[in-house]
Design an enzyme around this catalytic site. Structure first.
Site, PDB file in Angstrom:
ATOM      1  N   GLU A  76      -4.823  14.038  -5.894  1.00  0.00           N
ATOM      2  CA  GLU A  76      -3.605  13.240  -5.860  1.00  0.00           C
ATOM      3  C   GLU A  76      -2.405  14.029  -6.373  1.00  0.00           C
ATOM      4  OE1 GLU A  76      -6.988  10.410  -7.256  1.00  0.00           O
ATOM      5  OE2 GLU A  76      -6.512  12.562  -7.274  1.00  0.00           O
ATOM      6  N   CYS A  99      -8.033   8.807 -11.594  1.00  0.00           N
ATOM      7  CA  CYS A  99      -8.452   8.747 -13.000  1.00  0.00           C
ATOM      8  C   CYS A  99      -7.299   8.253 -13.874  1.00  0.00           C
ATOM      9  CB  CYS A  99      -8.931  10.115 -13.473  1.00  0.00           C
ATOM     10  SG  CYS A  99      -7.641  11.384 -13.538  1.00  0.00           S
ATOM     11  N   CYS A 108      -4.294  11.054 -13.286  1.00  0.00           N
ATOM     12  CA  CYS A 108      -3.621  10.975 -11.985  1.00  0.00           C
ATOM     13  C   CYS A 108      -2.723   9.745 -11.901  1.00  0.00           C
ATOM     14  CB  CYS A 108      -4.654  10.955 -10.862  1.00  0.00           C
ATOM     15  SG  CYS A 108      -5.536  12.516 -10.660  1.00  0.00           S
ATOM     16  N   TRP A 194     -40.904  35.742   9.191  1.00  0.00           N
ATOM     17  CA  TRP A 194     -40.058  34.577   8.907  1.00  0.00           C
ATOM     18  C   TRP A 194     -40.640  33.381   9.637  1.00  0.00           C
ATOM     19  CZ3 TRP A 194     -36.667  35.203   5.170  1.00  0.00           C
ATOM     20  CH2 TRP A 194     -36.130  36.470   4.937  1.00  0.00           C
ATOM     21  N   THR A 220     -43.912  31.230  -5.521  1.00  0.00           N
ATOM     22  CA  THR A 220     -42.944  31.707  -4.533  1.00  0.00           C
ATOM     23  C   THR A 220     -42.182  32.913  -5.056  1.00  0.00           C
ATOM     24  OG1 THR A 220     -42.684  29.512  -3.543  1.00  0.00           O
ATOM     25  CG2 THR A 220     -40.880  31.076  -3.218  1.00  0.00           C
ATOM     26  N   ASP A 224     -42.873  36.035  -2.620  1.00  0.00           N
ATOM     27  CA  ASP A 224     -41.756  36.370  -1.727  1.00  0.00           C
ATOM     28  C   ASP A 224     -40.739  37.303  -2.366  1.00  0.00           C
ATOM     29  OD1 ASP A 224     -43.008  34.680   0.005  1.00  0.00           O
ATOM     30  OD2 ASP A 224     -41.558  33.039  -0.197  1.00  0.00           O
ATOM     31  N   ARG A 231     -25.971  34.093   1.403  1.00  0.00           N
ATOM     32  CA  ARG A 231     -25.499  35.127   2.321  1.00  0.00           C
ATOM     33  C   ARG A 231     -25.231  34.502   3.683  1.00  0.00           C
ATOM     34  NH1 ARG A 231     -29.922  36.720  -0.273  1.00  0.00           N
ATOM     35  NH2 ARG A 231     -31.273  36.705   1.570  1.00  0.00           N
ATOM     36  N   GLU A 314     -36.536  24.880  -3.176  1.00  0.00           N
ATOM     37  CA  GLU A 314     -37.012  25.652  -2.020  1.00  0.00           C
ATOM     38  C   GLU A 314     -38.509  25.965  -2.078  1.00  0.00           C
ATOM     39  OE1 GLU A 314     -34.796  29.009  -0.771  1.00  0.00           O
ATOM     40  OE2 GLU A 314     -32.920  27.900  -0.566  1.00  0.00           O
ATOM     41  N   GLY A 316     -42.531  26.703  -3.978  1.00  0.00           N
ATOM     42  CA  GLY A 316     -43.397  26.523  -2.820  1.00  0.00           C
ATOM     43  C   GLY A 316     -44.111  25.195  -2.776  1.00  0.00           C
TER      44      GLY A 316
END
Length: 392
Positions: A76, A99, A108, A194, A220, A224, A231, A314, A316
């Site tokens: 705002e 707020c 605000c 993959w 994991t 991995d 990225r 993510e 495992g």
């Protein structure tokens, strides 16, 4: 200590007859413009919500603004600064209730009243105890017409992560899986590179760019050796905080998570009584334990205390299963590749299954998206109350 100007002065500045409101369709379209502004801040404002605002005069947008970063001016205020004196007598559309408290920035409501805005149109109501209707009440006391709940469902959906965080004291949890058609995330030898194609992997990196933290388990991390950085196509994104579950602090220091510096910190959650130095920028967090493993609910509470609003899990398989069994998952995203790994491959959810198909965990609000040769299926788990907490 800073004080707001006398109430009477603000009332005289803001008090004016508001112009006739636009038709409902026009009102909703203008709020959609505010939503477009708010989306510019997604993934950049934690622990604050993403908010957008537009200022309208004579049916035309004369200024726009969005909250860009925590500690910076709110949407705002950005819009009011862009409008300048033209804001007097105008309408202000905001995706979230303004707020009315002093924090890193002034309230605000103060800026709105001083600018002489005639009408404020609000999308979401703010459940934060320091706001929670006080912003709207202050504006109305100052003579401003306030219209609430315009496109509220869409505005709430935009900040679903933050709403979960502010009302429960834990992060919004998205469980992300890359699996074959038969539900496997790795072959029988453990190979997972993959599972999905480049389009799905690019989507996953854009997702990392938007969340506050990404979590994997010990298995994991070891198998991995991931970087867990963002990225996305076109350049490096904003790295999330990296969280690893390692109950006994047994992971080797040679992992890239510990050797390769990220622009965000790395946290290792454990239940061990001993301490261990794993590398520069790596912090260990001792959590409560359940069954000898990290108590997930306790870990989420500790992450929330650090301002982590959105957590991406993510894997495992055992971590996926533990989060699902605990009922502490708000969204499931499964990237399905057109491959069949076979019965002796590794399934993605290592948790106890249901005895009857009617009792299987179902998803609501299912959406399907094509990503190259892969398909993304997402939805909200339909957990049966009460939720049962377990640990990992």
């Amino acid at each position: 200590m800073r004080h707001a100007p006398p109430r009477g002065r603000l009332r005289r500045q803001a008090s004016r007859t508001a112009p006739a409101p636009p038709a409902r369709g026009a009102t909703e379209q203008l709020m959609r413009s505010a939503l477009l502004e708010a989306r510019k801040g997604l993934g950049r404002t934690s622990p604050n919500p993403a908010v957008g605002a537009v200022i309208v005069k004579n049916g035309r947008i004369i200024a726009r603004g969005h909250h860009a970063v925590a500690g910076g001016p709110h949407a705002e205020v950005v819009a009011l600064r862009a409008a300048g004196p033209r804001a007097r007598g105008a309408d202000l559309y905001t995706t979230l209730e303004p707020c009315n408290h002093w924090g890193k920035t002034p309230p605000c409501t103060l800026g709105i009243l001083q600018a002489g805005v005639a009408r404020v149109v609000v999308g979401s109501r703010d459940p934060n105890p320091v706001v929670n209707g006080q912003g709207v009440a202050r504006l109305r006391r100052g003579g401003v017409t306030v219209v609430q709940d315009v496109l509220r469902a869409e505005c709430d959906a935009l900040n679903a992560h933050w709403l979960r965080y502010i009302t429960t004291g834990r992060p919004f949890v998205t469980l992300k899986v890359a699996a074959t058609l038969d539900g496997k995330l790795a072959t029988r030898s453990g190979d997972s590179r993959w599972v999905t194609g480049p389009e799905a992997r690019a989507y996953a990196h854009r997702l990392r760019d938007r969340v506050d933290a990404v979590l994997v388990g010990r298995g994991t991390a070891r198998a991995d050796d991931p970087l867990l950085t963002a990225r996305p196509p076109g350049g490096r994104g904003r790295d999330p905080i990296r969280v690893v579950l390692d109950s006994r602090l047994t992971l080797p220091r040679t992992l890239r998570l510990f050797r390769v510096r990220s622009r965000a910190s790395t946290l290792v959650a454990h239940v061990s009584r001993r301490s261990r130095r794993l590398g520069p920028g790596v912090e260990t967090i001792r959590c409560k334990q359940r069954g000898g493993h990290v108590d997930i609910a306790d870990l989420l509470a500790k992450l929330a205390q650090r301002g982590i609003v959105h957590l991406l899990v993510e894997g495992g398989a055992e971590v996926h299963g533990s989060f699902l069994a605990s009922g502490l998952v708000d969204q499931v995203m499964v990237f399905l590749a057109p491959k069949i790994a076979g019965g002796d491959a590794l399934s993605w959810a290592a948790c106890k299954g249901s005895a009857r198909m009617a009792e299987a965990l179902a998803l609501d609000g299912v959406a399907v998206e094509r990503l190259g040769d892969d398909v993304l299926v997402s939805g909200v788990p339909r957990f049966a109350p009460p939720r049962r907490r377990i640990s990992r």
